[in-house]
Design a protein around this motif. Structure first.
Motif, PDB file in Angstrom:
ATOM      1  N   ILE A 210      -4.029   4.287  13.149  1.00 13.76           N
ATOM      2  CA  ILE A 210      -2.669   4.110  13.532  1.00 13.76           C
ATOM      3  C   ILE A 210      -3.318   2.222  13.466  1.00 13.76           C
ATOM      4  O   ILE A 210      -2.554   1.359  12.939  1.00 13.76           O
ATOM      5  N   ASP A 211      -4.415   1.592  14.035  1.00 10.12           N
ATOM      6  CA  ASP A 211      -4.483  -0.088  13.752  1.00 10.12           C
ATOM      7  C   ASP A 211      -4.860  -0.416  12.794  1.00 10.12           C
ATOM      8  O   ASP A 211      -4.342  -1.295  11.356  1.00 10.12           O
ATOM      9  N   LEU A 212      -5.768   1.362  11.861  1.00 13.01           N
ATOM     10  CA  LEU A 212      -5.644   1.282  10.407  1.00 13.01           C
ATOM     11  C   LEU A 212      -4.549   0.890   9.071  1.00 13.01           C
ATOM     12  O   LEU A 212      -4.346  -0.235   8.350  1.00 13.01           O
ATOM     13  N   ILE A 213      -2.992   1.697   9.679  1.00 17.58           N
ATOM     14  CA  ILE A 213      -2.409   1.471   8.770  1.00 17.58           C
ATOM     15  C   ILE A 213      -1.189   0.101   9.532  1.00 17.58           C
ATOM     16  O   ILE A 213      -0.774  -0.421   8.448  1.00 17.58           O
ATOM     17  N   LYS A 214      -1.588  -0.035  10.402  1.00 19.75           N
ATOM     18  CA  LYS A 214      -0.600  -1.515  11.051  1.00 19.75           C
ATOM     19  C   LYS A 214      -1.692  -2.776   9.963  1.00 19.75           C
ATOM     20  O   LYS A 214      -0.480  -3.350  10.239  1.00 19.75           O
ATOM     21  N   GLU A 215      -3.077  -2.619   9.974  1.00 18.38           N
ATOM     22  CA  GLU A 215      -3.519  -3.650   9.537  1.00 18.38           C
ATOM     23  C   GLU A 215      -3.422  -3.360   7.991  1.00 18.38           C
ATOM     24  O   GLU A 215      -3.571  -4.981   6.701  1.00 18.38           O
ATOM     25  N   THR A 216      -3.027  -2.713   7.461  1.00 17.34           N
ATOM     26  CA  THR A 216      -2.822  -2.137   5.790  1.00 17.34           C
ATOM     27  C   THR A 216      -1.629  -2.816   5.467  1.00 17.34           C
ATOM     28  O   THR A 216      -1.554  -3.050   4.173  1.00 17.34           O
ATOM     29  N   LEU A 217      -0.573  -2.601   6.309  1.00 19.35           N
ATOM     30  CA  LEU A 217       0.755  -2.936   6.029  1.00 19.35           C
ATOM     31  C   LEU A 217       1.283  -4.761   5.644  1.00 19.35           C
ATOM     32  O   LEU A 217       2.363  -5.110   5.136  1.00 19.35           O
ATOM     33  N   GLU A 218       0.437  -4.643   6.977  1.00 19.36           N
ATOM     34  CA  GLU A 218       0.197  -5.981   7.540  1.00 19.36           C
ATOM     35  C   GLU A 218      -0.333  -7.342   6.328  1.00 19.36           C
ATOM     36  O   GLU A 218       0.098  -8.373   5.784  1.00 19.36           O
ATOM     37  N   ALA A 219      -1.338  -6.418   5.672  1.00 17.64           N
ATOM     38  CA  ALA A 219      -2.276  -7.031   4.200  1.00 17.64           C
ATOM     39  C   ALA A 219      -0.440  -7.285   3.022  1.00 17.64           C
ATOM     40  O   ALA A 219      -1.409  -7.922   1.829  1.00 17.64           O
ATOM     41  N   ILE A 220      -0.292  -6.543   3.016  1.00 15.70           N
ATOM     42  CA  ILE A 220       0.553  -5.665   1.622  1.00 15.70           C
ATOM     43  C   ILE A 220       1.878  -6.782   1.532  1.00 15.70           C
ATOM     44  O   ILE A 220       2.736  -6.916   0.723  1.00 15.70           O
ATOM     45  N   ASN A 221       2.379  -6.952   2.782  1.00 16.65           N
ATOM     46  CA  ASN A 221       3.499  -8.187   2.713  1.00 16.65           C
ATOM     47  C   ASN A 221       4.719  -7.544   2.519  1.00 16.65           C
ATOM     48  O   ASN A 221       5.249  -7.929   1.230  1.00 16.65           O
ATOM     49  N   GLU A 228       7.573  -7.714  13.007  1.00 20.43           N
ATOM     50  CA  GLU A 228       6.592  -6.960  13.805  1.00 20.43           C
ATOM     51  C   GLU A 228       6.757  -5.496  13.507  1.00 20.43           C
ATOM     52  O   GLU A 228       8.070  -5.112  11.991  1.00 20.43           O
ATOM     53  N   ILE A 229       5.252  -4.417  13.485  1.00 24.23           N
ATOM     54  CA  ILE A 229       5.815  -3.701  12.413  1.00 24.23           C
ATOM     55  C   ILE A 229       5.325  -2.928  13.922  1.00 24.23           C
ATOM     56  O   ILE A 229       4.209  -2.638  14.848  1.00 24.23           O
ATOM     57  N   GLN A 230       5.724  -1.333  13.491  1.00 19.56           N
ATOM     58  CA  GLN A 230       5.168  -0.193  14.268  1.00 19.56           C
ATOM     59  C   GLN A 230       4.929   0.811  14.394  1.00 19.56           C
ATOM     60  O   GLN A 230       5.882   1.487  13.469  1.00 19.56           O
ATOM     61  N   VAL A 231       4.014   1.507  14.723  1.00 19.90           N
ATOM     62  CA  VAL A 231       3.163   2.278  14.482  1.00 19.90           C
ATOM     63  C   VAL A 231       2.712   3.049  15.488  1.00 19.90           C
ATOM     64  O   VAL A 231       2.418   2.661  16.610  1.00 19.90           O
ATOM     65  N   GLY A 232       3.224   4.599  15.417  1.00 17.40           N
ATOM     66  CA  GLY A 232       2.818   5.030  16.642  1.00 17.40           C
ATOM     67  C   GLY A 232       3.099   6.673  16.420  1.00 17.40           C
ATOM     68  O   GLY A 232       3.027   7.315  15.377  1.00 17.40           O
TER      69      GLY A 232
END
Length: 289
Positions: A210-221, A228-232
């Motif tokens: 979950i943390d990995l996916i969230k960091e990936t999406l924040e990086a590609i803008n 805010e990005i919700q991942v769970g």
């Protein structure tokens, strides 16, 4: 033969005399009219053209005031044109009264025609009334993303009769305003909600994924105004733990960002050696004696 010629000459002379008398009467009527009403006619013409000039100036002033207060451009033009039309109508009534012409029959005729036109064009008038309501209340403005009647798009233009939307495929959608007013309307401003999901194998710990996916999406803008990005964990499926993603992204590039996000998630999971299982089913054969 002589008598016949004299008779024809008499008839021609009589006809000419009648035409001369008619022209004389018309001339006398015209002279009397201009002698009695010349000042009224000149005054009525002057009043009308002066009033028309004033109406144009008032219309321009109303438009500038609306623009100064940053009102919607459609509402501004509507108010300016309406004020000009009202002034012109009042000036026309004053001018006709100056000539001694009663406007009561014209008002009655206009009322009857308006009633018939209203019954014949009630659908069109309903659109205009709804458009005027939209412009006044402003439940949405140009650039907002709305969903109404099962249609979603970015508002391109709001007119009195209809509203034009543009979807993510750059297709223009025209919606009559009467189908907008009174209906359930979703307005998400500039963005649309994007739903994504990916499955991971049960032997992986979902929290680091979950943390990995969230960091990936924040990086590609790919987010819009709401960052805010919700991942769970979205679901425990038969063959995988389904990780759900919810984020707001600009409507005009909804699918572009969806494909971009899915590609980034897949590459990040591959790099971290996270298995994405395919559907599978275990079959046990029990042998009976």
């Amino acid at each position: 033969m002589l008598q016949l010629n004299q008779s024809n000459s008499f008839d021609a002379t009589s006809l000419i005399q009648q035409e001369i008398d008619l022209l004389t009467k018309l001339y006398d009527i015209a002279v009397n009219f201009f002698a009695n009403y010349s000042f009224q006619l000149i005054g009525a013409v002057i009043i009308f053209f002066l009033g028309y000039y004033v109406a144009g100036k008032v219309s321009l002033a109303v438009l500038k005031i609306c623009e100064k207060h940053k009102l919607d451009i459609t509402l501004s033009r509507f108010l300016a044109n309406t004020s000009k039309m009202l002034i012109v109508v009042m000036i026309a009534v004053i001018s006709l009264g100056k000539l001694g012409i009663s406007v009561t029959p014209f008002v009655a005729a206009i009322g009857a025609v308006s009633l018939g036109a209203g019954l014949a064009f009630q659908g069109l008038l309903a659109n205009y009334a709804a458009g005027f309501n939209i412009i006044l209340v402003r439940p949405f403005v140009v650039g907002d993303t709305i969903t109404v009647q099962g249609v979603t798009g970015v508002v391109k233009e709001v007119l009195l009769a209809y509203t034009i939307l543009i979807d993510e495929d750059n297709v223009e959608i025209t919606i009559p305003n009467k189908h907008i007013v009174g209906e359930v309307l979703h307005n998400s401003r500039h963005d649309s909600l994007l739903h994504l999901s990916v499955g991971i194998a049960y032997h992986h710990d979902p929290e680091p994924v979950i943390d990995l996916i969230k960091e990936t999406l924040e990086a590609i803008n790919v987010t819009g105004e709401q960052k805010e990005i919700q991942v769970g964990i979205d679901e425990f499926a038969d063959s995988a733990i389904t990780i759900g993603v919810r984020l707001w992204t600009p409507t005009i590039c909804l699918y572009e960002n969806k494909y971009k996000a899915n590609s980034a998630i897949y590459k990040a999971l591959q790099k971290a050696s996270i298995d994405i299982p395919f559907p599978q089913r275990d079959i046990h054969i029990v042998k009976q004696d």
